[in-house]
Motif scaffolding. Structure first.
Motif, PDB file in Angstrom:
ATOM      1  N   ARG A  58       4.688  29.045 -59.662  1.00  0.00           N
ATOM      2  CA  ARG A  58       6.056  28.439 -60.061  1.00  0.00           C
ATOM      3  C   ARG A  58       6.014  27.137 -60.152  1.00  0.00           C
ATOM      4  O   ARG A  58       5.387  26.219 -59.228  1.00  0.00           O
ATOM      5  CB  ARG A  58       7.136  28.917 -59.228  1.00  0.00           C
ATOM      6  CG  ARG A  58       7.394  30.242 -58.750  1.00  0.00           C
ATOM      7  CD  ARG A  58       8.607  30.777 -58.096  1.00  0.00           C
ATOM      8  NE  ARG A  58       8.845  29.647 -56.731  1.00  0.00           N
ATOM      9  CZ  ARG A  58       9.712  29.696 -55.977  1.00  0.00           C
ATOM     10  NH1 ARG A  58      10.833  30.262 -56.372  1.00  0.00           N
ATOM     11  NH2 ARG A  58       9.741  29.006 -54.722  1.00  0.00           N
ATOM     12  N   ALA A  59       6.616  26.483 -61.124  1.00  0.00           N
ATOM     13  CA  ALA A  59       6.478  25.093 -61.148  1.00  0.00           C
ATOM     14  C   ALA A  59       7.360  24.383 -59.991  1.00  0.00           C
ATOM     15  O   ALA A  59       7.179  23.298 -59.538  1.00  0.00           O
ATOM     16  CB  ALA A  59       6.998  24.684 -62.631  1.00  0.00           C
ATOM     17  N   LEU A  60       8.458  25.335 -59.784  1.00  0.00           N
ATOM     18  CA  LEU A  60       9.145  25.096 -58.322  1.00  0.00           C
ATOM     19  C   LEU A  60       8.371  24.602 -57.343  1.00  0.00           C
ATOM     20  O   LEU A  60       8.882  23.798 -56.426  1.00  0.00           O
ATOM     21  CB  LEU A  60      10.049  26.150 -58.286  1.00  0.00           C
ATOM     22  CG  LEU A  60      11.466  25.859 -57.364  1.00  0.00           C
ATOM     23  CD1 LEU A  60      12.212  24.624 -58.043  1.00  0.00           C
ATOM     24  CD2 LEU A  60      12.299  27.123 -57.102  1.00  0.00           C
ATOM     25  N   ASP A  66      15.232  27.224 -51.947  1.00  0.00           N
ATOM     26  CA  ASP A  66      14.417  26.458 -52.963  1.00  0.00           C
ATOM     27  C   ASP A  66      15.237  26.370 -54.087  1.00  0.00           C
ATOM     28  O   ASP A  66      15.411  25.253 -54.778  1.00  0.00           O
ATOM     29  CB  ASP A  66      13.161  27.593 -53.433  1.00  0.00           C
ATOM     30  CG  ASP A  66      12.245  27.719 -52.679  1.00  0.00           C
ATOM     31  OD1 ASP A  66      12.083  26.919 -51.622  1.00  0.00           O
ATOM     32  OD2 ASP A  66      11.474  28.662 -52.802  1.00  0.00           O
ATOM     33  N   TYR A  67      16.422  27.061 -54.505  1.00  0.00           N
ATOM     34  CA  TYR A  67      17.291  26.776 -55.360  1.00  0.00           C
ATOM     35  C   TYR A  67      18.351  25.877 -55.255  1.00  0.00           C
ATOM     36  O   TYR A  67      18.775  25.119 -56.054  1.00  0.00           O
ATOM     37  CB  TYR A  67      17.635  28.090 -56.011  1.00  0.00           C
ATOM     38  CG  TYR A  67      16.841  28.616 -56.927  1.00  0.00           C
ATOM     39  CD1 TYR A  67      16.492  28.327 -58.205  1.00  0.00           C
ATOM     40  CD2 TYR A  67      15.879  29.684 -56.389  1.00  0.00           C
ATOM     41  CE1 TYR A  67      15.567  28.755 -59.153  1.00  0.00           C
ATOM     42  CE2 TYR A  67      14.936  30.357 -57.276  1.00  0.00           C
ATOM     43  CZ  TYR A  67      14.559  29.804 -58.434  1.00  0.00           C
ATOM     44  OH  TYR A  67      13.623  30.537 -59.305  1.00  0.00           O
ATOM     45  N   PRO A 119      12.526  25.360 -63.408  1.00  0.00           N
ATOM     46  CA  PRO A 119      11.110  25.145 -63.014  1.00  0.00           C
ATOM     47  C   PRO A 119      10.711  26.694 -62.138  1.00  0.00           C
ATOM     48  O   PRO A 119       9.557  26.717 -61.791  1.00  0.00           O
ATOM     49  CB  PRO A 119      10.923  24.041 -61.999  1.00  0.00           C
ATOM     50  CG  PRO A 119      12.342  23.510 -61.748  1.00  0.00           C
ATOM     51  CD  PRO A 119      13.187  24.030 -63.015  1.00  0.00           C
ATOM     52  N   GLY A 120      11.761  27.332 -61.971  1.00  0.00           N
ATOM     53  CA  GLY A 120      11.656  28.507 -61.190  1.00  0.00           C
ATOM     54  C   GLY A 120      11.060  29.691 -62.143  1.00  0.00           C
ATOM     55  O   GLY A 120      10.500  30.625 -61.847  1.00  0.00           O
ATOM     56  N   ASN A 121      11.357  29.331 -63.401  1.00  0.00           N
ATOM     57  CA  ASN A 121      10.944  29.952 -64.745  1.00  0.00           C
ATOM     58  C   ASN A 121       9.641  29.673 -65.656  1.00  0.00           C
ATOM     59  O   ASN A 121       9.502  30.118 -66.513  1.00  0.00           O
ATOM     60  CB  ASN A 121      11.983  30.648 -65.463  1.00  0.00           C
ATOM     61  CG  ASN A 121      13.132  31.437 -64.831  1.00  0.00           C
ATOM     62  OD1 ASN A 121      12.599  32.282 -64.116  1.00  0.00           O
ATOM     63  ND2 ASN A 121      14.287  31.566 -65.168  1.00  0.00           N
TER      64      ASN A 121
END
Length: 307
Positions: A116-118, A289-290, A211-213
């Motif tokens: 994940r970009a996250l 995270d979110y 960034p989670g997607n």
């Protein structure tokens, strides 16, 4: 704070193997015997990894059932436009239908290898900011009249003002953000509402771009996932990723590479980024995270001297 909705159907490995045996053996020989492991459970869907190269995506409640059908209807066309850039999307390999005790459409999609970009340091995302801009340029093409509808994404900002201001009041009462931050974010939102709205025909938008997607691999953008909110409308909703995924350096490179958008689009995009930041802060107490993404996005929106 709303709690995560309960699943309305029990999803387990035996159920998925029955579905695979009945519907997936043609496109993926041996699918029902491949290794199977649950890897994610969101509000709407569960994702199970199938072997090394596939994933099974199944809605966990009726409200989300149409989202898989939307992906099945449109992702092949979107993939054809994005794949030449080297960026993959999870276009379904198996268009599953209800059966074997499962009530809704479901899909088998490619597993896009990477992270994940996250989970990638924000400074390291800058190198592929122009590529993401190219991806959106290919995605944001006129959509047909029968495109999937979404009441929350890609519509005029004014339709969401009550929700945005309500979240701001809630966050202030809880002490999540200070008054100065909330005033600044609401100022950005109101500037977006006041900007000239999108007046061209609706274009395809991802509808949940953060960034989670996004999937990164070997220092570049490898994939864009979770198109459940795919719809058409104002591209500003997707362009909010400039503040959600990047720091100032990455955002500058992204905006420079994202040609064909006027100044009002960017004012609306920054406003949508403020709205998404508030939404994440209001509804991510159980997901650090979110919550952190919301906090960081709020800071990027506030600190941006360009917009």
């Amino acid at each position: 704070m709303p709690d995560k909705p309960s699943a309305e159907v029990a999803i387990d490995a035996p159920l998925i193997r029955r579905l695979l045996a009945a519907q997936a053996e043609g496109p993926i020989p041996g699918a029902q015997a491949m290794a199977l492991a649950k890897v994610a459970e969101g509000w709407d869907s569960e994702v199970w990894r199938l072997g090394d190269d596939y994933a099974v995506r199944l809605p966990r409640r009726a409200l989300a059932a149409p989202l898989v059908r939307h992906e099945q209807a449109v992702l092949a066309g979107i993939a054809a436009r994005l794949t030449p850039l080297g960026v993959r999307v999870p276009a379904p390999v198996v268009h599953g239908v209800a059966g074997d005790g499962y009530p809704w459409a479901w899909s088998v999609v490619p597993w896009i290898h990477g992270e994940r970009a996250l989970d990638v340091d924000v400074a390291h995302r800058t190198s592929w900011a122009p590529l993401l801009a190219q991806v959106l340029g290919r995605l944001h093409t006129p959509a047909p009249a029968d495109h999937p509808l979404n009441p929350f994404r890609g519509n005029p900002l004014s339709t969401r003002t009550d929700a945005v201001e309500g979240r701001a009041r809630d966050l202030r009462s809880r002490g999540t953000l200070d008054a100065a931050s909330l005033t600044a974010l609401l100022g950005v939102w109101r500037a977006g509402v006041a900007a000239t709205p999108w007046q061209a025909p609706p274009v395809w938008i991802h509808g949940d771009l953060h960034p989670g997607n996004l999937v990164a691999r070997d220092g570049t953008l490898a994939g864009v996932i979770d198109f459940g909110d795919v719809t058409a409308g104002d591209p500003a909703y997707d362009l909010a990723v400039a503040w959600l995924a990047f720091d100032a350096a990455g955002r500058r490179r992204f905006i420079e590479a994202a040609t064909g958008y006027d100044d009002d689009v960017w004012v609306r995009a920054r406003a949508w980024a403020a709205a998404v930041a508030l939404m994440l802060l209001a509804h991510s107490d159980d997901n650090p995270d979110y919550f952190a993404l919301g906090r960081d996005a709020a800071a990027e929106v506030r600190s941006d001297t360009r917009a």
